[in-house]
Design a protein around this motif. Sequence first.
Motif, PDB file in Angstrom:
ATOM      1  N   GLU A  96       1.028  -1.585  -0.128  1.00 49.10           N
ATOM      2  CA  GLU A  96      -0.324  -0.476  -0.035  1.00 49.10           C
ATOM      3  C   GLU A  96       0.924   1.185   0.064  1.00 49.10           C
ATOM      4  O   GLU A  96       0.272   1.664  -0.436  1.00 49.10           O
ATOM      5  CB  GLU A  96      -0.475   0.656   1.258  1.00 49.10           C
ATOM      6  N   VAL A  97       1.983   0.985   0.939  1.00 50.66           N
ATOM      7  CA  VAL A  97       2.960   2.718   0.677  1.00 50.66           C
ATOM      8  C   VAL A  97       3.702   2.649  -0.601  1.00 50.66           C
ATOM      9  O   VAL A  97       3.745   3.395  -1.115  1.00 50.66           O
ATOM     10  CB  VAL A  97       4.078   1.998   1.454  1.00 50.66           C
ATOM     11  N   GLU A  98       3.940   1.586  -1.237  1.00 52.77           N
ATOM     12  CA  GLU A  98       4.485   1.205  -3.167  1.00 52.77           C
ATOM     13  C   GLU A  98       2.767   2.004  -3.926  1.00 52.77           C
ATOM     14  O   GLU A  98       3.614   2.959  -4.532  1.00 52.77           O
ATOM     15  CB  GLU A  98       4.506  -0.033  -3.267  1.00 52.77           C
ATOM     16  N   ARG A  99       1.942   1.710  -3.592  1.00 51.35           N
ATOM     17  CA  ARG A  99       1.072   2.009  -4.580  1.00 51.35           C
ATOM     18  C   ARG A  99       0.699   4.061  -3.956  1.00 51.35           C
ATOM     19  O   ARG A  99       0.590   4.575  -5.384  1.00 51.35           O
ATOM     20  CB  ARG A  99      -0.420   1.372  -3.950  1.00 51.35           C
ATOM     21  N   GLN A 100       0.783   4.038  -2.748  1.00 51.27           N
ATOM     22  CA  GLN A 100       0.824   5.516  -2.430  1.00 51.27           C
ATOM     23  C   GLN A 100       1.417   6.609  -2.959  1.00 51.27           C
ATOM     24  O   GLN A 100       1.275   7.601  -3.071  1.00 51.27           O
ATOM     25  CB  GLN A 100       0.382   5.646  -1.157  1.00 51.27           C
ATOM     26  N   GLY A 132      -0.899  14.287  -6.576  1.00 50.77           N
ATOM     27  CA  GLY A 132      -1.805  14.529  -5.167  1.00 50.77           C
ATOM     28  C   GLY A 132      -1.479  14.001  -3.586  1.00 50.77           C
ATOM     29  O   GLY A 132      -0.728  13.405  -3.553  1.00 50.77           O
ATOM     30  N   PRO A 133      -1.556  14.772  -2.813  1.00 49.85           N
ATOM     31  CA  PRO A 133      -1.198  14.997  -1.244  1.00 49.85           C
ATOM     32  C   PRO A 133      -0.885  13.681  -0.714  1.00 49.85           C
ATOM     33  O   PRO A 133      -2.854  12.992  -0.351  1.00 49.85           O
ATOM     34  CB  PRO A 133      -1.650  16.033  -1.031  1.00 49.85           C
ATOM     35  N   VAL A 134      -0.181  12.291  -0.146  1.00 56.21           N
ATOM     36  CA  VAL A 134      -0.359  11.318   0.038  1.00 56.21           C
ATOM     37  C   VAL A 134       0.638  11.049   1.634  1.00 56.21           C
ATOM     38  O   VAL A 134       0.146  10.518   2.161  1.00 56.21           O
ATOM     39  CB  VAL A 134       0.102  10.287  -1.185  1.00 56.21           C
ATOM     40  N   GLY A 135       0.590  12.202   2.284  1.00 51.96           N
ATOM     41  CA  GLY A 135       1.709  12.552   3.034  1.00 51.96           C
ATOM     42  C   GLY A 135       1.108  11.953   4.279  1.00 51.96           C
ATOM     43  O   GLY A 135       1.798  11.020   5.226  1.00 51.96           O
ATOM     44  N   ARG A 136      -0.087  12.499   4.490  1.00 51.35           N
ATOM     45  CA  ARG A 136      -1.202  11.655   5.731  1.00 51.35           C
ATOM     46  C   ARG A 136      -1.022  10.446   5.747  1.00 51.35           C
ATOM     47  O   ARG A 136      -1.358   9.848   6.354  1.00 51.35           O
ATOM     48  CB  ARG A 136      -2.353  12.893   5.828  1.00 51.35           C
ATOM     49  N   ARG A 137      -1.829  10.028   4.201  1.00 53.56           N
ATOM     50  CA  ARG A 137      -1.690   8.638   4.197  1.00 53.56           C
ATOM     51  C   ARG A 137      -0.458   7.746   4.754  1.00 53.56           C
ATOM     52  O   ARG A 137      -0.456   6.162   5.140  1.00 53.56           O
ATOM     53  CB  ARG A 137      -2.154   8.296   2.987  1.00 53.56           C
ATOM     54  N   LEU A 138       0.431   8.167   4.503  1.00 53.68           N
ATOM     55  CA  LEU A 138       1.659   7.147   4.361  1.00 53.68           C
ATOM     56  C   LEU A 138       2.229   7.619   5.941  1.00 53.68           C
ATOM     57  O   LEU A 138       2.980   6.771   6.631  1.00 53.68           O
ATOM     58  CB  LEU A 138       3.235   7.910   3.237  1.00 53.68           C
TER      59      LEU A 138
END
Length: 287
Positions: free
Chosen positions: A227-231, A236-242
């Motif tokens: 999932e980290v690789e997919r993000q 768009g912003p992905v910092g919070r998800r990571l």
Amino acid sequence: MVHSMTAFARRSQDADWGNLQLELRSVNQRYLDLHFRLPEALRDMEPTWRDQLRSRLARGKVECTLRFIPNAEGTSVTVNRHRLDELARALHEVRSLVPDATMPDALALLDHPGVIDTEETDIEQIKHAAQSLFAHALDDLIAGREREGEQLATLIRTRLAGIREQVDAIRIRLPTIIEGQRNQLLERLEAVRAELDPQRLESELTLMAQKADVDEELDRLATHVNEVERQLGQSGPVGRRLDFLMQELNREANTLSSKSVVADTTRSAVELKVLIEQMREQIQNIE
């Protein structure tokens, strides 16, 4: 594509009316935090620039500084004779009424409002130039955040590869670890086997195997890594998800450590925590 929150951009322009210098700085911040330092004459540019920053940035502390240095050589100075005549008549009247009153000198007269006429600089022309500088500086800032984001993504992917290696190594050793624990326990109980209920013994061996079995934790680690690789490939912003995924990875690494029954697994759990922490530090800078 991953964007960093850290970047710097600077643009300047020289013209007949003077010099403009614009700087944009951005650093990591949980939310979008905008700060402006603008000349008073150009203060009304701020609302427009705020909207433009909000439309293109999602997170980060951004500082916008605009400096304006007028060109004194290009400004003509003339005396407003009509205004000066009015002031002279007023002073003459004051002197007739108050003979002891101190009269101003020539510099004081020139400093009086309206006595000196200066050629007004076209403020709209300066605003147009400032807007152009801001637009180009914002493009530069975003390009810088993108370049650094690519470097961060590369570093994170390197750590993801390290986590996959640790997970695969534990999977390979897991059957041997469980079998070794079972044999070790059987050897310890061999002397008292006659006194133990065989069914109870088998139950204890099964429980021991379940506690040592970390296959579920390894599956979740692998899922989170994917999932980290997919993000990292999302727009768009992905910092919070990571950042959330780092918490989940760390949770599984802690569980793996607590269920460790051999030194090899413990070492792998420690290495996983190190890799996850290294990723977490990098992710703090991702938008």
